[in-house]
Design a protein around this motif. Sequence first.
Motif, PDB file in Angstrom:
ATOM      1  N   UNK A  42      -2.047  53.160   0.860  1.00 54.41           N
ATOM      2  CA  UNK A  42      -1.266  51.720   0.679  1.00 54.41           C
ATOM      3  C   UNK A  42      -1.804  50.707   1.682  1.00 54.41           C
ATOM      4  N   UNK A  43      -2.101  50.918   2.837  1.00 50.36           N
ATOM      5  CA  UNK A  43      -2.708  49.811   3.744  1.00 50.36           C
ATOM      6  C   UNK A  43      -3.570  49.261   3.215  1.00 50.36           C
ATOM      7  N   UNK A  44      -4.405  49.507   2.299  1.00 55.00           N
ATOM      8  CA  UNK A  44      -5.677  49.034   1.792  1.00 55.00           C
ATOM      9  C   UNK A  44      -5.043  47.639   0.986  1.00 55.00           C
ATOM     10  N   UNK A  45      -3.996  47.729   0.435  1.00 58.78           N
ATOM     11  CA  UNK A  45      -3.364  46.464  -0.019  1.00 58.78           C
ATOM     12  C   UNK A  45      -3.388  45.037   0.801  1.00 58.78           C
ATOM     13  N   UNK A  46      -3.389  45.421   2.110  1.00 56.85           N
ATOM     14  CA  UNK A  46      -3.173  44.162   3.068  1.00 56.85           C
ATOM     15  C   UNK A  46      -4.476  43.361   2.781  1.00 56.85           C
ATOM     16  N   UNK A  47      -5.574  43.963   2.350  1.00 60.77           N
ATOM     17  CA  UNK A  47      -6.874  43.463   2.235  1.00 60.77           C
ATOM     18  C   UNK A  47      -6.981  43.134   0.669  1.00 60.77           C
ATOM     19  N   UNK A  48      -6.540  44.153  -0.295  1.00 58.47           N
ATOM     20  CA  UNK A  48      -6.863  43.940  -1.704  1.00 58.47           C
ATOM     21  C   UNK A  48      -5.815  43.474  -2.546  1.00 58.47           C
ATOM     22  N   UNK A  49      -4.352  43.084  -1.977  1.00 61.99           N
ATOM     23  CA  UNK A  49      -3.363  42.985  -2.721  1.00 61.99           C
ATOM     24  C   UNK A  49      -3.022  44.049  -3.827  1.00 61.99           C
ATOM     25  N   UNK A  50      -2.158  43.683  -4.725  1.00 66.29           N
ATOM     26  CA  UNK A  50      -1.718  44.499  -5.782  1.00 66.29           C
ATOM     27  C   UNK A  50      -1.839  43.764  -7.021  1.00 66.29           C
ATOM     28  N   UNK A  51      -1.765  44.618  -8.137  1.00 65.20           N
ATOM     29  CA  UNK A  51      -2.034  43.823  -9.435  1.00 65.20           C
ATOM     30  C   UNK A  51      -0.504  43.295  -9.514  1.00 65.20           C
ATOM     31  N   UNK A  52       0.445  43.753  -9.265  1.00 63.23           N
ATOM     32  CA  UNK A  52       1.754  43.222  -9.441  1.00 63.23           C
ATOM     33  C   UNK A  52       2.092  42.036  -8.708  1.00 63.23           C
ATOM     34  N   UNK A  53       1.616  42.195  -7.390  1.00 68.17           N
ATOM     35  CA  UNK A  53       1.686  40.847  -6.608  1.00 68.17           C
ATOM     36  C   UNK A  53       1.042  39.488  -7.130  1.00 68.17           C
TER      37      UNK A  53
END
Length: 386
Positions: free
Chosen positions: A323-334
Amino acid sequence: MGIRIDYRGKIRSYGFPKRLESELIALFEDNVDRIHSQTRRSRNALSVKTQEYRLVGVCAAIRELRGEGGYAIESPWSIRHKHVTWLVTYWVKKGQTGGTIENKLTYLRATAHWMGKPNLVLTLERYVDRKAAGLKRHYTAQEDLSWSGKGIDIDVEIRRIEAEDAIAGLQLRLMWKFGLRVEEAFKFRPTQDLRDGAIFVSEGSKGGRSRPVPITRPKEQYDLLVAAAGFKNSRTGSTIPDAHSYDSWSNHFYELVAKHGVTKEGRLGRTPHGLRHEYMQGLYTDVTGELAPIKDGSRRVDREVHREGQRRVAEAAGHSRVSKANAYLSTYATQEVKRRLVISPTQAAQAVTEHGGNKSKAAIALGISRRALYRLLERYESGDQS
């Protein structure tokens, strides 16, 4: 025992009363390189830099208590809950970020543990309402912090810096092409850290975590490693020039990039760390064949493919949780939430009309889910057309 900083000299430089000074020296002499974090994977001794951050953080806090706070602290054992509460309030008023304040509390918490006071320093949430104070911390990227996300021609800008300092430019390229943090780029050893089709990053990494960063683009990455080998330090093998210590080179580097506008407030509006975001987003594309959600969240990839992209990014970044990858990639929901906030009910109704009443196609065109589209259409039909 690992390498230690000159804690005695640094503590004495604060000009504290003799009792306070001697008791701080005794505390740090016995504990300065102890590992406090329960999540740190490496059991190696703390790095000199981490020791210094911890010592400076504690001494600076005591100086603030004695100065601006007006508290006559004569011993570290005299620190109470009211003092920590005052510090947090003071830091918030100074406009410091939630992350900065959390780090300072971590340093104080470690010291409190040394003194046998594990409950002296609480979590930030116990002192202040994060949301009300504007300290809410996001672990998912809310905006694209990469240089390309700002429309910057990365190669052109690095060439400007290289023209003035080739080594600083090279280090920026290491951040760009391997996703290194600034300190990791400084301490990277080009002739020692390459093996088995990857570079292994350990020097300067957070928590002493060693990680492999794969060679995914051989031509440009190997060419960069060859260039880096030509600048290696004769003693350490790193890319810090022989004439500099880590601190002096760090000061020079940041002054140079600031001169060229590589700061949040500068001409580019981006920091060197943005090149790490650049690499992670590019790695995701290499793995999945699609842009990261932060780049184009409307086009979703297969769930398993996306998960693999996250896993590879988290591994290359040195994080233990995917989940730490989301700090760089974000998420579809966001990203969908962000788009939904700027799409009006009228625009939603127009999109449905343009697609012949096909709500699925209209939702895809708008980059939102069908459920979000239905909510917008309900608002439109109720008369809310704003």
